[in-house]
Design a protein around this motif. Structure first.
Motif, mmCIF file in Angstrom:
data_model
loop_
_atom_site.group_PDB
_atom_site.id
_atom_site.type_symbol
_atom_site.label_atom_id
_atom_site.label_comp_id
_atom_site.label_asym_id
_atom_site.label_seq_id
_atom_site.Cartn_x
_atom_site.Cartn_y
_atom_site.Cartn_z
ATOM 1 N N UNK A 140 92.803 73.816 49.154
ATOM 2 C CA UNK A 140 93.477 72.727 48.440
ATOM 3 C C UNK A 140 93.242 71.373 49.103
ATOM 4 N N UNK A 141 92.395 71.337 50.120
ATOM 5 C CA UNK A 141 92.075 70.075 50.794
ATOM 6 C C UNK A 141 91.080 69.287 49.941
ATOM 7 N N UNK A 142 91.312 67.975 49.735
ATOM 8 C CA UNK A 142 90.336 67.169 48.982
ATOM 9 C C UNK A 142 88.933 67.315 49.570
ATOM 10 N N UNK A 143 87.950 67.525 48.714
ATOM 11 C CA UNK A 143 86.592 67.783 49.193
ATOM 12 C C UNK A 143 86.039 66.647 50.041
ATOM 13 N N UNK A 144 86.435 65.422 49.702
ATOM 14 C CA UNK A 144 85.872 64.274 50.414
ATOM 15 C C UNK A 144 86.582 64.011 51.741
ATOM 16 N N UNK A 145 87.708 64.698 51.985
ATOM 17 C CA UNK A 145 88.469 64.407 53.205
ATOM 18 C C UNK A 145 87.659 64.711 54.457
ATOM 19 N N UNK A 146 86.966 65.844 54.436
ATOM 20 C CA UNK A 146 86.228 66.252 55.621
ATOM 21 C C UNK A 146 85.154 65.244 55.995
ATOM 22 N N UNK A 147 84.529 64.628 54.964
ATOM 23 C CA UNK A 147 83.439 63.683 55.232
ATOM 24 C C UNK A 147 83.938 62.260 55.413
ATOM 25 N N UNK A 148 85.019 61.885 54.702
ATOM 26 C CA UNK A 148 85.429 60.486 54.686
ATOM 27 C C UNK A 148 86.592 60.167 55.622
ATOM 28 N N UNK A 149 87.288 61.190 56.141
ATOM 29 C CA UNK A 149 88.394 60.858 57.043
ATOM 30 C C UNK A 149 87.821 60.296 58.331
ATOM 31 N N UNK A 150 88.501 59.329 58.880
ATOM 32 C CA UNK A 150 88.023 58.629 60.069
ATOM 33 C C UNK A 150 88.987 58.879 61.225
ATOM 34 N N UNK A 151 88.471 59.460 62.290
ATOM 35 C CA UNK A 151 89.305 59.675 63.471
ATOM 36 C C UNK A 151 89.430 58.340 64.201
ATOM 37 N N UNK A 152 90.600 57.739 64.090
ATOM 38 C CA UNK A 152 90.807 56.432 64.688
ATOM 39 C C UNK A 152 90.770 56.500 66.220
ATOM 40 N N UNK A 153 91.399 57.519 66.764
ATOM 41 C CA UNK A 153 91.494 57.600 68.221
ATOM 42 C C UNK A 153 91.892 59.010 68.612
ATOM 43 N N UNK A 154 91.344 59.473 69.709
ATOM 44 C CA UNK A 154 91.768 60.730 70.312
ATOM 45 C C UNK A 154 92.282 60.390 71.705
ATOM 46 N N UNK A 155 93.569 60.610 71.923
ATOM 47 C CA UNK A 155 94.183 60.219 73.181
ATOM 48 C C UNK A 155 94.739 61.440 73.917
ATOM 49 N N UNK A 156 94.406 61.534 75.178
ATOM 50 C CA UNK A 156 95.012 62.537 76.030
ATOM 51 C C UNK A 156 96.269 61.952 76.660
ATOM 52 N N UNK A 157 97.422 62.522 76.340
ATOM 53 C CA UNK A 157 98.699 61.954 76.763
ATOM 54 C C UNK A 157 99.505 62.999 77.531
#
Length: 360
Positions: A140-157
């Motif tokens: 049920x995930x939008x097909x374009x989400x995997x390609x178009x989602x943008x990881x803004x930041x990955x933070x180790x906290x």
């Protein structure tokens, strides 16, 4: 003249009366019978029941040694107000919770030094791969989400956590019921037997975690549990190098209520699991008291990933020690509707086949 003790029927709540023929207390409404001595013991237990006693001694954390925190700085987020602790080499960064820029607010001071820390076991690439794996197979995930989602930041906290140790003594009374059914040529019979089940015992708790950050949702932090507290080591500032550390804004004293709730829920679940052999049972009364309650201050490793798609922000979290990954994903409304219609059609088809088989 002394007061006459009044007993209530466990089955229907009616007033019990003494039956001279059976030498038992009998309900005139439903004919249930009760042993007199058992009723006296039951009432004695209820009269002497105590309230919960869940007090703590908090000596979590320690003072920083002279010069120990000189190489650390504090950044403050103007959006959510969070204060992030980093080493002196970090010139600028973004808030791991709301992804807004943070600005230098001064030297590090005014907080307790952690007692323990669980070092990161997974790196940034592992967190990114976990997100991709989390997305795979979602129908049920939008097909374009995997390609178009943008990881803004990955933070180790390093998230501040208060760890609570205690021994819980509990006394709990359950109202239980056994049901027997039988039939003859004329009637169906149901026999209900009621019991008062008492449980007493102790449960030892170690390292019950409570999130010490208002920005980190308790539900999100608890969803990536468990952390293995045996993997914690004595705190050293060297473990913070390359990572962010959230400055706690919930004290140990303020965390006691949530710790008590977690301990109480677990204790009641453990005790309830020992009540067996009955058709139904419910907690009727009980109390929990704590002994030797103490708190420690620790830092737990968490990877936070903020991703943006279609104008909306989605936050994911990964346990930096075990790799457990959680996070909400968008749903394609069109795909969801097709799935619902498909399921409904399949169910209708099954019903139609059954009707044909039954000749309806």
């Amino acid at each position: 003249m002394p007061d006459v003790m009044e007993y209530k029927c466990s089955a229907c709540g009616g007033k019990l009366e003494f039956d001279s023929n059976t030498q038992k207390m009998k309900c005139p409404f439903c004919d249930s019978e009760f042993d007199v001595d058992s009723l006296k013991e039951y009432d004695s237990v209820l009269e002497n029941a105590k309230e919960d006693d869940m007090a703590w001694e908090s000596e979590a954390g320690s003072e920083w040694s002279e010069g120990e925190a000189e190489g650390m700085r504090v950044y403050k987020c103007k959006s959510c107000g969070g204060e992030i602790i980093t080493d002196a080499t970090t010139s600028a960064t973004t808030c791991p919770y709301c992804d807004n820029p943070v600005v230098m607010s001064g030297n590090f001071s005014g907080v307790l030094k952690p007692d323990r820390i669980i070092p990161f076991k997974f790196d940034k690439n592992a967190a990114k791969n976990a997100l991709n794996k989390h997305i795979e197979g979602r129908k049920l995930l939008p097909k374009v989400f995997k390609d178009q989602n943008h990881i803004d930041e990955i933070k180790g906290v390093y998230v501040p956590v208060w760890l609570f140790d205690a021994e819980a003594d509990a006394q709990i009374i359950y109202k239980a019921e056994k049901i027997k059914r039988r039939s003859d040529n004329n009637f169906n019979y149901i026999e209900r037997s009621y019991y008062s089940v008492r449980r007493e015992g102790s449960v030892v708790f170690e390292n019950v975690p409570v999130d010490g950050s208002k920005k980190m949702a308790d539900e999100l932090m608890e969803s990536i549990e468990p952390f293995d507290a045996n993997g914690a080591v004595d705190f050293q500032t060297a473990y913070l190098s390359g990572y962010l550390a959230d400055k706690y804004d919930v004290t140990a004293e303020e965390s006691v209520e949530r710790a008590n709730q977690r301990i109480k829920n677990t204790t009641e679940q453990l005790f309830a699991s020992t009540v067996q052999g009955y058709d139904t049972f419910n907690k009727e009364n009980g109390n929990i008291s704590l002994k030797g309650g103490k708190a420690k201050y620790a830092l737990y490793p968490v990877w936070l990933l903020n991703t943006t798609w279609n104008g909306n922000k989605y936050t994911f979290a990964m346990n930096g020690q075990t790799g457990k990954f959680v996070g909400d994903l968008p749903v394609d409304s069109g795909a969801a509707m097709k799935w619902f219609i498909g399921v409904s059609a399949a169910a209708t088809g099954v019903c139609f086949i059954l009707m044909r088989i039954l000749g309806l």
